[in-house]
Design an enzyme around this catalytic site. Sequence first.
Site, PDB file in Angstrom:
ATOM      1  N   PHE A 138       0.864  -1.187   0.000  1.00 42.88           N
ATOM      2  CA  PHE A 138       0.000   0.000   0.000  1.00 42.88           C
ATOM      3  C   PHE A 138       0.896   1.232   0.000  1.00 42.88           C
ATOM      4  CE2 PHE A 138      -2.157   3.592   1.895  1.00 42.88           C
ATOM      5  CZ  PHE A 138      -3.334   3.615   1.176  1.00 42.88           C
ATOM      6  N   ASP A 225       9.409   2.661   1.789  1.00 43.11           N
ATOM      7  CA  ASP A 225       8.265   3.430   2.269  1.00 43.11           C
ATOM      8  C   ASP A 225       8.123   3.174   3.770  1.00 43.11           C
ATOM      9  OD1 ASP A 225       5.769   4.384   2.986  1.00 43.11           O
ATOM     10  OD2 ASP A 225       4.701   3.548   1.257  1.00 43.11           O
ATOM     11  N   LYS A 254       3.118   9.781   8.383  1.00 44.80           N
ATOM     12  CA  LYS A 254       2.217   9.575   9.530  1.00 44.80           C
ATOM     13  C   LYS A 254       2.720  10.112  10.885  1.00 44.80           C
ATOM     14  CE  LYS A 254      -0.804   5.955   7.810  1.00 44.80           C
ATOM     15  NZ  LYS A 254      -0.423   5.431   6.502  1.00 44.80           N
TER      16      LYS A 254
HETATM   17  C1  LIG Z   1      -0.786   5.601   5.122  1.00 49.26           C
HETATM   18  C2  LIG Z   1       0.266   5.175   4.162  1.00 49.26           C
HETATM   19  C3  LIG Z   1       0.487   5.860   2.965  1.00 49.26           C
HETATM   20  C4  LIG Z   1      -0.391   6.999   2.524  1.00 49.26           C
HETATM   21  O1  LIG Z   1      -0.323   8.070   3.392  1.00 49.26           O
HETATM   22  P1  LIG Z   1      -1.443   9.234   3.309  1.00 49.26           P
HETATM   23  O2  LIG Z   1      -0.936  10.248   4.269  1.00 49.26           O
HETATM   24  O3  LIG Z   1      -2.728   8.601   3.709  1.00 49.26           O
HETATM   25  O4  LIG Z   1      -1.476   9.702   1.919  1.00 49.26           O
HETATM   26  C5  LIG Z   1       1.517   5.444   2.158  1.00 49.26           C
HETATM   27  N1  LIG Z   1       2.307   4.416   2.494  1.00 49.26           N
HETATM   28  C6  LIG Z   1       2.130   3.736   3.636  1.00 49.26           C
HETATM   29  C7  LIG Z   1       3.047   2.615   3.977  1.00 49.26           C
HETATM   30  C8  LIG Z   1       1.089   4.073   4.498  1.00 49.26           C
HETATM   31  O5  LIG Z   1       0.885   3.371   5.614  1.00 49.26           O
END
Ligand SMILES: *Cc1c(COP(=O)(O)O)cnc(C)c1O
Length: 403
Positions: A138, A225, A254
């Site tokens: 994701f 990521d 986050k």
């Molecule tokens: C939450 C998340 C995203 C997206 O972040 P947003 O701030 O919602 O756009 C991307 N990569 C990972 C691993 C995530 O957990």
Amino acid sequence: MNAAVSSVPPSEPHVMQTYGRLPIALSHGQGCWVWDVDGRRYLDGLGGIAVNTLGHAHPKLVPALQEQIAKLIHTSNYYHVPLQEQLAAKLCELSGLTNVFFCNSGLEANEAALKIARKFGHDRGNHNPELLVFEGAFHGRSIATLSATANPKIHAGFGPLVPGFVRVPLNDIAAVEAALDAHPNITGIFLETIQGEGGVNPARIEFLQALRRVCDARDILLMLDEVQCGIGRTGKWFAHQWAGIQPDVMPLAKGLGSGVPVGAVVCGPRAAKVMQPGNHGTTFGGNPLAMRAGVETLRLMEEEGLLANAAKVGAELKASLAQGLASVAGVVEIRGQGLMLGIELDRPAGALLAKAAEAGLMISVTADRVVRLVPALILSSDEAAQIAAILVPVIKDFLAVPA
Ligand SMILES: *Cc1c(COP(=O)(O)O)cnc(C)c1O
């Protein structure tokens, strides 16, 4: 504990209906506790989805942000924002990388990472650059990041997808090598160090080390990521540090601002060089309020020893869950590290959100069957014990009913 959660959802005729929400409206919080508008109290095992690093209403964060708001919230990137260099220097010190681009969210950090990987290819004469991505991934919900995401439910209705992504299974180095042989235009390998939305699936340490070697051998970028698993959540500043490696590109978001929106792409020298003035930008990115939130979050994490706390309390929580759910039929696996834990069940478990809320606990369920706990890093041992004490019977009752 809460007797009942109101069954009448608050009416929201004007908000676009993009979320399936619980019928709960929240009013305020303190530490790892949140109160709804009817005065019911919840223990926060969700932390705003791994966002509220310092919990709610932190007594040192609040006055710092109040002071910053009274001074400057936003100025634009036409001018220097001294707090940008301060936060960038700290992120580089903690990661061993060299340069940071600031944005406002996880998908924006990933979007910038994707642009860096493409430009890295173009700069070397590869005008059709591709990226290797993974099953279960994701990366966000913009058109490019949803294309990098694996889940077909997230793709549905939004095609055509952005081309240039080659997908292989996680933790399978032979599949990685084969895909790189078959696709010589691949300029980077892009993955979550621990998959979050995909169900709390860690990339194994040996796999991460092998990816680093493969990227070095082929002169391509390793892009990790850490939007969810970074910023101390696993007990190190960044989850890949457990493998003793460094990425070339690391998107963050986050937990970085403890609730104030802030994203960042942290890069090593090879990746940082490709971006030149005019190649990328964002209006809000790096504004003084967001930067102050990042600086204070990292400072208070150090001051309060929150890496050690996440490791210790996370291990305690995992052990209590493992003990409470030992030999419970329907529990497939308990996994994760620090305060990023998943409990995989043998059936769709979305109904647990409301059941946990009724019992006074906020959780999430991801990848249909995985109960996920990503609380604030200030969680105490006593609060961890309370999470387990509430959650174990809720899961047992749920699994006692035939699937
Ligand atoms: C939450 C998340 C995203 C997206 O972040 P947003 O701030 O919602 O756009 C991307 N990569 C990972 C691993 C995530 O957990």
